[in-house]
Design a protein around this motif. Structure first.
Motif, PDB file in Angstrom:
ATOM      1  N   ALA A   1       0.829  -1.203   0.000  1.00 12.18           N
ATOM      2  CA  ALA A   1       0.000   0.000   0.000  1.00 12.18           C
ATOM      3  C   ALA A   1       0.868   1.260   0.000  1.00 12.18           C
ATOM      4  CB  ALA A   1      -0.929  -0.011   1.212  1.00 12.18           C
ATOM      5  N   ASN A   2       1.922   1.269   0.819  1.00 10.21           N
ATOM      6  CA  ASN A   2       2.808   2.435   0.865  1.00 10.21           C
ATOM      7  C   ASN A   2       3.531   2.645  -0.459  1.00 10.21           C
ATOM      8  OD1 ASN A   2       2.176   3.046   3.533  1.00 10.21           O
ATOM      9  ND2 ASN A   2       3.801   1.745   4.348  1.00 10.21           N
ATOM     10  N   SER A   3       4.062   1.584  -1.038  1.00  9.84           N
ATOM     11  CA  SER A   3       4.777   1.704  -2.311  1.00  9.84           C
ATOM     12  C   SER A   3       3.847   2.163  -3.426  1.00  9.84           C
ATOM     13  CB  SER A   3       5.425   0.372  -2.685  1.00  9.84           C
ATOM     14  OG  SER A   3       6.520   0.086  -1.840  1.00  9.84           O
ATOM     15  N   ALA A   4       2.631   1.622  -3.439  1.00  4.54           N
ATOM     16  CA  ALA A   4       1.666   2.028  -4.462  1.00  4.54           C
ATOM     17  C   ALA A   4       1.306   3.503  -4.313  1.00  4.54           C
ATOM     18  CB  ALA A   4       0.417   1.162  -4.382  1.00  4.54           C
ATOM     19  N   LEU A   5       1.085   3.947  -3.076  1.00  2.31           N
ATOM     20  CA  LEU A   5       0.745   5.350  -2.832  1.00  2.31           C
ATOM     21  C   LEU A   5       1.868   6.277  -3.269  1.00  2.31           C
ATOM     22  CD1 LEU A   5      -1.045   7.569  -1.610  1.00  2.31           C
ATOM     23  CD2 LEU A   5       0.009   7.083   0.609  1.00  2.31           C
ATOM     24  N   VAL A   6       3.099   5.959  -2.864  1.00  2.00           N
ATOM     25  CA  VAL A   6       4.241   6.802  -3.208  1.00  2.00           C
ATOM     26  C   VAL A   6       4.490   6.790  -4.715  1.00  2.00           C
ATOM     27  CG1 VAL A   6       6.731   7.068  -2.946  1.00  2.00           C
ATOM     28  CG2 VAL A   6       5.325   6.544  -0.947  1.00  2.00           C
ATOM     29  N   ALA A   7       4.459   5.619  -5.330  1.00  2.00           N
ATOM     30  CA  ALA A   7       4.737   5.518  -6.762  1.00  2.00           C
ATOM     31  C   ALA A   7       3.690   6.255  -7.590  1.00  2.00           C
ATOM     32  CB  ALA A   7       4.807   4.047  -7.179  1.00  2.00           C
ATOM     33  N   ILE A   8       2.414   6.106  -7.233  1.00  7.48           N
ATOM     34  CA  ILE A   8       1.356   6.795  -7.984  1.00  7.48           C
ATOM     35  C   ILE A   8       1.449   8.305  -7.797  1.00  7.48           C
ATOM     36  CG2 ILE A   8      -1.144   7.122  -8.116  1.00  7.48           C
ATOM     37  CD1 ILE A   8      -1.470   4.163  -7.489  1.00  7.48           C
ATOM     38  N   ALA A   9       1.732   8.751  -6.571  1.00  8.37           N
ATOM     39  CA  ALA A   9       1.836  10.190  -6.313  1.00  8.37           C
ATOM     40  C   ALA A   9       3.016  10.801  -7.067  1.00  8.37           C
ATOM     41  CB  ALA A   9       1.978  10.448  -4.813  1.00  8.37           C
ATOM     42  N   VAL A  10       4.175  10.171  -6.984  1.00  7.77           N
ATOM     43  CA  VAL A  10       5.347  10.694  -7.691  1.00  7.77           C
ATOM     44  C   VAL A  10       5.117  10.674  -9.203  1.00  7.77           C
ATOM     45  CG1 VAL A  10       7.783  10.270  -8.204  1.00  7.77           C
ATOM     46  CG2 VAL A  10       6.952  10.064  -5.857  1.00  7.77           C
ATOM     47  N   THR A  11       4.520   9.609  -9.705  1.00  9.78           N
ATOM     48  CA  THR A  11       4.248   9.523 -11.137  1.00  9.78           C
ATOM     49  C   THR A  11       3.287  10.620 -11.574  1.00  9.78           C
ATOM     50  OG1 THR A  11       4.567   7.120 -11.078  1.00  9.78           O
ATOM     51  CG2 THR A  11       3.411   8.025 -12.969  1.00  9.78           C
ATOM     52  N   GLY A  12       2.246  10.869 -10.786  1.00 10.86           N
ATOM     53  CA  GLY A  12       1.313  11.935 -11.131  1.00 10.86           C
ATOM     54  C   GLY A  12       1.981  13.299 -11.146  1.00 10.86           C
ATOM     55  N   PHE A  13       2.798  13.589 -10.143  1.00 14.74           N
ATOM     56  CA  PHE A  13       3.512  14.870 -10.104  1.00 14.74           C
ATOM     57  C   PHE A  13       4.454  15.011 -11.295  1.00 14.74           C
ATOM     58  CE2 PHE A  13       2.555  15.201  -5.449  1.00 14.74           C
ATOM     59  CZ  PHE A  13       1.956  16.442  -5.510  1.00 14.74           C
ATOM     60  N   GLN A  14       5.182  13.943 -11.619  1.00 14.99           N
ATOM     61  CA  GLN A  14       6.125  14.029 -12.734  1.00 14.99           C
ATOM     62  C   GLN A  14       5.415  14.193 -14.071  1.00 14.99           C
ATOM     63  OE1 GLN A  14       9.458  11.460 -13.150  1.00 14.99           O
ATOM     64  NE2 GLN A  14      10.003  11.478 -10.995  1.00 14.99           N
ATOM     65  N   ILE A  15       4.297  13.523 -14.263  1.00 13.11           N
ATOM     66  CA  ILE A  15       3.557  13.687 -15.519  1.00 13.11           C
ATOM     67  C   ILE A  15       3.047  15.121 -15.641  1.00 13.11           C
ATOM     68  CG2 ILE A  15       1.416  13.046 -16.694  1.00 13.11           C
ATOM     69  CD1 ILE A  15       1.872  10.190 -15.811  1.00 13.11           C
ATOM     70  N   LEU A  16       2.531  15.681 -14.552  1.00 17.27           N
ATOM     71  CA  LEU A  16       2.027  17.049 -14.584  1.00 17.27           C
ATOM     72  C   LEU A  16       3.136  18.051 -14.862  1.00 17.27           C
ATOM     73  CD1 LEU A  16      -0.254  19.108 -14.120  1.00 17.27           C
ATOM     74  CD2 LEU A  16       0.293  19.025 -11.673  1.00 17.27           C
ATOM     75  N   THR A  17       4.204  17.988 -14.076  1.00 15.36           N
ATOM     76  CA  THR A  17       5.293  18.960 -14.244  1.00 15.36           C
ATOM     77  C   THR A  17       6.026  18.770 -15.569  1.00 15.36           C
ATOM     78  OG1 THR A  17       6.772  17.483 -12.999  1.00 15.36           O
ATOM     79  CG2 THR A  17       5.620  19.210 -11.764  1.00 15.36           C
ATOM     80  N   SER A  18       6.206  17.531 -16.004  1.00 11.62           N
ATOM     81  CA  SER A  18       6.932  17.280 -17.246  1.00 11.62           C
ATOM     82  C   SER A  18       6.116  17.697 -18.466  1.00 11.62           C
ATOM     83  CB  SER A  18       7.295  15.795 -17.351  1.00 11.62           C
ATOM     84  OG  SER A  18       8.103  15.403 -16.266  1.00 11.62           O
ATOM     85  N   ALA A  19       4.803  17.501 -18.402  1.00 11.98           N
ATOM     86  CA  ALA A  19       3.961  17.925 -19.519  1.00 11.98           C
ATOM     87  C   ALA A  19       3.968  19.443 -19.666  1.00 11.98           C
ATOM     88  CB  ALA A  19       2.535  17.412 -19.329  1.00 11.98           C
ATOM     89  N   LEU A  20       3.834  20.158 -18.554  1.00 12.23           N
ATOM     90  CA  LEU A  20       3.829  21.621 -18.622  1.00 12.23           C
ATOM     91  C   LEU A  20       5.193  22.164 -19.043  1.00 12.23           C
ATOM     92  CD1 LEU A  20       1.768  22.406 -15.388  1.00 12.23           C
ATOM     93  CD2 LEU A  20       0.996  22.561 -17.759  1.00 12.23           C
ATOM     94  N   ALA A  21       6.249  21.698 -18.382  1.00 13.29           N
ATOM     95  CA  ALA A  21       7.590  22.187 -18.716  1.00 13.29           C
ATOM     96  C   ALA A  21       8.014  21.747 -20.111  1.00 13.29           C
ATOM     97  CB  ALA A  21       8.593  21.698 -17.675  1.00 13.29           C
TER      98      ALA A  21
END
Length: 283
Positions: free
Chosen positions: A80-100
């Motif tokens: 559960a912890n790994s899934a939460l961290v991985a999904i959160a980091v992936t979401g942040f990176q997709i958002l920031t990488s798409a905009l930048a």
């Protein structure tokens, strides 16, 4: 020379081509076998009776190893912890990488190339070199031993920004111009046109980031000490310390921790290959 006279050099090359293809196929199969051999040994050992060492024939097949490894390793909370961290980091990176990435690929502003060079420069700096200043910042913000300590340090990534920048440059500008004529603004163009067309790159970014975060041991080891924040890799490391002499249990734990990323890659491999193949170097 008659028109239909064959060229001996060309004929010899045609005759040699099937042999070269067959030789390449044999070499590729041998290479695949060498790569898959450790995985096969791990899987066979995980189903073997307790007491069997890797590489030896199994004396019996059992699923008890997986049941014991799951319960003794307490992998449910870790998953559960790994899934939460991985999904959160992936979401942040997709958002920031798409905009930048869109800004660096399409917007013309002073210092754009310098910013892109700075982004590329971050790729040569190992994360381990930044761990002390990151730890001090997290401590100053009272974020040690929280989920934020596992998410925020890798919420933005230079490789992800570079990947999206390169993929956006492969999309024809005429599509954006047509949308702008119809009255679409920059955000609408990005959301409704660019991101759907960049789905292979987004899937590639998702797989890279999720698998990297799932397999990460360094951040949980340095930034957390609370047992309830254990991730899969930290739980696996602790499990191996406890059951050093039980190869069957250790291999079962390894297989358990690997199954999610293997399934995820198999589901997105087509888009992953397409995203890697179509992302080139653009000026």
């Amino acid at each position: 020379m008659p028109e239909h006279q064959s060229d001996p050099i060309h004929s010899s090359n045609q005759d040699a081509t099937p042999w070269m293809v067959q030789l390449s196929l044999v070499l590729l199969m041998l290479g695949a076998g060498l790569v898959l051999l450790p995985l096969v040994i791990v899987i066979i050992t995980s189903f073997s009776a307790i007491g069997v060492t890797p590489g030896r024939p199994a004396t019996g097949w059992t699923l008890q190893n997986y049941q014991e490894a799951w319960s003794k390793g307490r992998f449910l909370v870790a998953f559960a912890n790994s899934a939460l961290v991985a999904i959160a980091v992936t979401g942040f990176q997709i958002l920031t990488s798409a905009l930048a990435g869109y800004a660096l690929a399409r917007l013309q502003f002073r210092g754009r190339k310098a910013i892109l060079l700075i982004v590329l420069a971050t790729l040569v700096i190992p994360f381990q070199m930044l761990v002390i200043p990151i730890f001090l910042v997290l401590k100053w913000g009272h974020l040690i031993n929280t989920y934020a300590a596992l998410i925020l340090p890798t919420a933005v990534n230079g490789f992800s920004i570079f990947l999206m920048t390169q993929y956006f440059q492969t999309i024809p500008v005429e599509l954006e111009e047509a949308a702008a004529i119809d009255g679409a603004n920059r955000l609408q163009i990005l959301w409704q046109i660019m991101l759907p067309l960049a789905r292979p790159a987004l899937v590639t970014l998702f797989l890279f980031t999720f698998i990297g975060e799932w397999n990460d041991l360094f951040k949980p080891l340095v930034f957390t000490t609370r047992p309830e924040l254990r991730t899969v890799q930290l739980a696996l490391a602790e499990f191996q310390e406890q059951f050093t002499n039980s190869w069957s249990l250790m291999m079962a734990a390894v297989v358990i921790s690997t199954i999610p990323v293997v399934l995820l890659f198999l589901l997105g491999q087509r888009q992953f290959i397409r995203g890697i193949a179509t992302t080139g170097i653009k000026n």
